[in-house]
Design an enzyme around this catalytic site. Structure first.
Site, short mmCIF file in Angstrom:
data_model
loop_
_atom_site.label_atom_id
_atom_site.label_comp_id
_atom_site.label_asym_id
_atom_site.label_seq_id
_atom_site.Cartn_x
_atom_site.Cartn_y
_atom_site.Cartn_z
N LYS A 173 0.83 -1.20 0.00
CA LYS A 173 0.00 0.00 0.00
C LYS A 173 0.87 1.25 0.00
O LYS A 173 1.78 1.37 0.81
CB LYS A 173 -0.92 0.00 1.22
CG LYS A 173 -1.87 -1.20 1.26
CD LYS A 173 -2.71 -1.22 2.52
CE LYS A 173 -1.87 -1.47 3.75
NZ LYS A 173 -2.68 -1.69 4.97
N THR A 204 -7.96 9.12 9.07
CA THR A 204 -7.71 7.86 8.35
C THR A 204 -7.51 6.70 9.32
O THR A 204 -6.90 5.69 8.98
CB THR A 204 -6.46 8.00 7.46
OG1 THR A 204 -5.35 8.41 8.27
CG2 THR A 204 -6.68 9.02 6.36
N GLY A 206 -7.87 3.42 10.99
CA GLY A 206 -8.47 2.14 10.60
C GLY A 206 -8.54 1.86 9.12
O GLY A 206 -9.17 0.89 8.70
N THR A 207 -7.87 2.65 8.30
CA THR A 207 -7.96 2.43 6.84
C THR A 207 -7.36 1.09 6.43
O THR A 207 -7.88 0.42 5.55
CB THR A 207 -7.27 3.57 6.06
OG1 THR A 207 -5.96 3.79 6.61
CG2 THR A 207 -8.06 4.85 6.14
N GLY A 208 -6.22 0.72 7.06
CA GLY A 208 -5.60 -0.56 6.71
C GLY A 208 -6.48 -1.74 7.07
O GLY A 208 -6.61 -2.69 6.29
N CYS A 209 -7.09 -1.69 8.24
CA CYS A 209 -8.01 -2.74 8.67
C CYS A 209 -9.19 -2.84 7.72
O CYS A 209 -9.61 -3.93 7.30
CB CYS A 209 -8.53 -2.46 10.09
SG CYS A 209 -7.26 -2.18 11.33
#
Length: 267
Positions: A173, A204, A206-209
């Protein structure tokens, strides 16, 4: 309706971890279940403390899910210690689920460590080989691949290096880069690039989760890996555009923006 399982840490502020995963699963029309491996006392500004669930209890939670409601996809998030990783790996090897998406969470959005540094070797040996899709951000990919990533070509090189560790596919990412947000997918054979304009917001959390959970839901719903990643990227981008200015730090994304639109609650 497909059944989805998240194996991750709990975020009491609701923006990341188990809570974000379950919201994402629901937004994709799937039934979400959870195995909590760590309880994280955190909010949008800081991580106060972490208490890990015992490996035995992690395994029992996984038994409870798999013996009754077998998941169509599994998302794995925060695994803070080698013991947590080994417990999860043992049960994944026993039950052999399909569509395993691993987000190798190492840091919270505010920079606090969520994985013990000494656990990276165990991650590489026990968890990465079980992943159908691995979703590291650039700092995580740098740690796993032991290389500096400054360009898209570096992202591709890291993706190949990490894929050789046993995962079937990987998305590096690019949100930590300056400029457009470019994600690089390597499916073991081909590279795919997914680019969106950068959205200027601090919210942003929690965007990866959310991204990894969306990929898992899309795979369970029958998409190919490339289709699942593209749709997840679109979903997260929209959620960030309509992120919520909640809390004193990095606020959460809006997991249900499409439902709000359909209900006439959002223009």
């Amino acid at each position: 309706m497909k059944n989805l399982l998240t194996i991750a840490g709990s975020d009491c502020s609701g923006g990341a971890g188990i809570q974000a995963d379950l919201k994402t699963f629901a937004a994709h029309g799937t039934f979400g279940m959870s195995v909590i491996v760590s309880v994280v006392a955190e909010n949008t500004a800081r991580v106060i403390d972490i208490q890990d669930v015992t490996p035995d209890m992690i395994e029992k939670q996984m038994d409870a899910v798999f013996e009754d409601i077998y998941p169509d996809a599994v998302k794995i998030g925060m695994l803070s210690t080698p013991e947590c990783m080994q417990a999860v790996a043992r049960k994944l090897q026993e039950y052999k689920p399909q569509n395993v998406v691993v987000d190798p969470v190492m840091y919270a959005k505010n920079g606090c460590a969520l994985m013990q540094p000494y656990a990276i070797d165990t991650l590489i040996k026990t968890i990465i080989p079980l992943a159908d899709v691995l979703t590291p951000n650039i700092p995580e990919a740098e740690k796993i691949a032991e290389m500096k990533i400054e360009t898209v070509a570096d992202m591709e090189a890291a993706a190949k290096k990490i894929c050789a560790m046993g995962c079937k596919g990987i998305v590096v990412k690019g949100g930590h880069h300056i400029g457009d947000a470019v994600d690089v997918l390597y499916d073991g054979t081909e590279f795919y690039h997914f680019k969106t304009g950068r959205i200027e917001t601090k919210n942003t959390h929690g965007t990866g989760c959310t991204f990894s959970s969306a990929i898992a839901a899309n795979l369970a719903n029958g998409m190919t890996v490339a289709e699942a990643v593209k749709a997840a990227k679109d979903y997260v981008t929209t959620a960030i555009k309509h992120s919520l200015a909640i809390g004193k730090g990095c606020g959460p994304t809006h997991h249900f923006v499409d439902l709000y639109r359909k209900a006439g609650m959002l223009e």
